[in-house]
Design a protein around this motif. Structure first.
Motif, PDB file in Angstrom:
ATOM      1  N   SER B  61       0.838  -1.045   0.000  1.00 23.01           N
ATOM      2  CA  SER B  61       0.100   0.054  -0.154  1.00 23.01           C
ATOM      3  C   SER B  61       0.835   1.006   0.070  1.00 23.01           C
ATOM      4  O   SER B  61       1.885   1.175   0.251  1.00 23.01           O
ATOM      5  CB  SER B  61      -0.782  -0.057   1.230  1.00 23.01           C
ATOM      6  N   SER B  62       0.409   2.341  -0.173  1.00 21.05           N
ATOM      7  CA  SER B  62       1.141   3.586  -0.518  1.00 21.05           C
ATOM      8  C   SER B  62       0.344   4.774  -0.148  1.00 21.05           C
ATOM      9  O   SER B  62      -0.778   4.688  -0.551  1.00 21.05           O
ATOM     10  CB  SER B  62       1.644   3.805  -1.900  1.00 21.05           C
ATOM     11  N   VAL B  68       3.106  13.839  -5.411  1.00 22.47           N
ATOM     12  CA  VAL B  68       2.884  12.743  -6.446  1.00 22.47           C
ATOM     13  C   VAL B  68       2.646  13.528  -7.569  1.00 22.47           C
ATOM     14  O   VAL B  68       1.642  14.326  -7.721  1.00 22.47           O
ATOM     15  CB  VAL B  68       2.125  11.706  -6.253  1.00 22.47           C
ATOM     16  N   SER B  69       3.102  13.103  -8.854  1.00 17.80           N
ATOM     17  CA  SER B  69       2.795  13.538 -10.303  1.00 17.80           C
ATOM     18  C   SER B  69       1.217  13.261 -10.650  1.00 17.80           C
ATOM     19  O   SER B  69       0.713  12.439 -10.055  1.00 17.80           O
ATOM     20  CB  SER B  69       3.809  13.046 -11.310  1.00 17.80           C
ATOM     21  N   TYR B  73       1.669   6.973 -11.589  1.00 24.74           N
ATOM     22  CA  TYR B  73       2.148   5.526 -12.006  1.00 24.74           C
ATOM     23  C   TYR B  73       2.512   5.060 -10.930  1.00 24.74           C
ATOM     24  O   TYR B  73       3.358   5.452  -9.852  1.00 24.74           O
ATOM     25  CB  TYR B  73       3.349   5.898 -13.001  1.00 24.74           C
ATOM     26  N   CYS B  74       2.428   3.773 -10.406  1.00 23.93           N
ATOM     27  CA  CYS B  74       3.282   3.016  -9.507  1.00 23.93           C
ATOM     28  C   CYS B  74       3.450   1.674  -9.719  1.00 23.93           C
ATOM     29  O   CYS B  74       2.628   1.002 -10.211  1.00 23.93           O
ATOM     30  CB  CYS B  74       2.300   3.362  -8.189  1.00 23.93           C
ATOM     31  N   ALA B  75       4.884   1.303  -9.595  1.00 28.08           N
ATOM     32  CA  ALA B  75       5.083  -0.120  -9.872  1.00 28.08           C
ATOM     33  C   ALA B  75       5.785  -0.595  -8.315  1.00 28.08           C
ATOM     34  O   ALA B  75       6.279  -0.138  -7.455  1.00 28.08           O
ATOM     35  CB  ALA B  75       6.146  -0.243 -10.635  1.00 28.08           C
ATOM     36  N   PHE B  76       5.415  -2.421  -8.280  1.00 23.96           N
ATOM     37  CA  PHE B  76       5.823  -2.727  -6.869  1.00 23.96           C
ATOM     38  C   PHE B  76       5.908  -4.210  -7.219  1.00 23.96           C
ATOM     39  O   PHE B  76       5.598  -4.643  -8.460  1.00 23.96           O
ATOM     40  CB  PHE B  76       4.856  -2.500  -6.252  1.00 23.96           C
ATOM     41  N   THR B  77       6.014  -5.010  -6.395  1.00 22.44           N
ATOM     42  CA  THR B  77       6.327  -6.473  -6.481  1.00 22.44           C
ATOM     43  C   THR B  77       5.446  -7.479  -5.575  1.00 22.44           C
ATOM     44  O   THR B  77       5.001  -6.882  -4.658  1.00 22.44           O
ATOM     45  CB  THR B  77       7.558  -7.052  -6.306  1.00 22.44           C
TER      46      THR B  77
END
Lengths: 155, 107
Positions: B61-62, B68-69, B73-77
């Motif tokens: 979670s974030s 934040v633009s 865009y958000c990438a994670f694993t």
């Protein structure tokens, strides 16, 4: 203000003039921006006063960002990300943006890696920091400096 | 809130750590920008929370700020061990919620 003018002005007028121009200069920056001290205070709040250790994690940003409105960030911590040893969260902090915290990521062992990528706004050339909270209660910190050509925070 | 797009691999092997990419259309109005005509500040309106679930379990979670633009865009694993579903949720400050779903086959 040039030297000729200074000579004809009496001392009092000169001082008032200098004060006004200093105020004008300060007024040029319309957005109240956070200071590196505020950023440091913000980090102390996250860590509860504990000193984070340098390294053990990576913060990747471009050296030069032409457009401050969208600057890519990649952050990761070196952990096995298992139930016993994992990174709980990473907070990204800007030292000269209107507000120090840009974003925070929260991980679990299920994340597999403590990794995240996002795009952020940068008001001006500044140092960016990432603070990681580990499962054992320790903290890590990584820093990088980004040169910004055009600020991306409006105002 | 605008349309959300997510990129999740269709297949993976048990134990794999997969990378997920997400994108949502949103102005992320920081509250610092001024309307050029009126000179007044445009009120802040951002997505402040993003959550990712795998088979019902929150694994990432974030929290987002005005920094934040736009069109975040958000990438994670994620470490996958069985076939299942992903659910991604974006919450904005006005209480609006957008959800996106994806599924994966794990062999």
């Amino acid at each position: 203000m040039n030297h000729v003018k200074i000579k004809v002005m009496d001392r009092r007028t000169f001082l008032i003039g200098a004060g006004v121009s200093a105020a004008t200069l300060a007024g040029l920056s319309t957005i109240a921006s956070a200071t590196p001290e505020e950023a440091a205070a913000f980090i102390a709040k996250i860590t509860g006063g504990k000193k984070p250790t340098e390294g053990g994690m990576k913060l990747e940003m471009p050296e030069i960002a032409e457009n401050g409105a969208t600057v890519p960030v990649k952050v990761s911590a070196d952990t096995p990300q298992t139930d016993k040893d994992y990174c709980k969260s990473i907070t990204i902090i800007a030292t000269k943006n209107p507000y120090p915290r840009l974003c925070a990521f929260h991980f679990t062992p299920r994340s597999g890696k403590a990794f995240a990528s996002i795009r952020v706004r940068m008001a001006t050339t500044q140092e960016v920091m990432a603070v990681a909270e580990m499962s054992d209660g320790s903290f890590r910190i990584a820093r990088t400096t980004v040169k910004v050509t055009i600020g991306g925070c409006g105002g | 809130m605008g349309k959300a797009r997510v990129k999740v691999p269709k297949t993976a092997k048990a134990g794999d750590i997969i990378t997920i990419k997400t994108l949502i259309k949103h102005k992320m109005e920081s509250g610092n920008r001024k309307d050029k005509k009126t000179g007044k500040k445009i009120p802040r309106h951002i997505i402040d929370k993003f959550t990712a679930k795998y088979n019902g379990e929150v694994f990432f979670s974030s929290d987002w700020e005005g920094g934040v633009s736009a069109n975040p865009y958000c990438a994670f694993t994620c470490r996958v061990d069985k076939s299942g579903d992903f659910e991604f949720t974006w919450h904005d400050e006005k209480g609006e919620v957008t959800t996106a779903k994806a599924s994966i086959t794990v062999s």
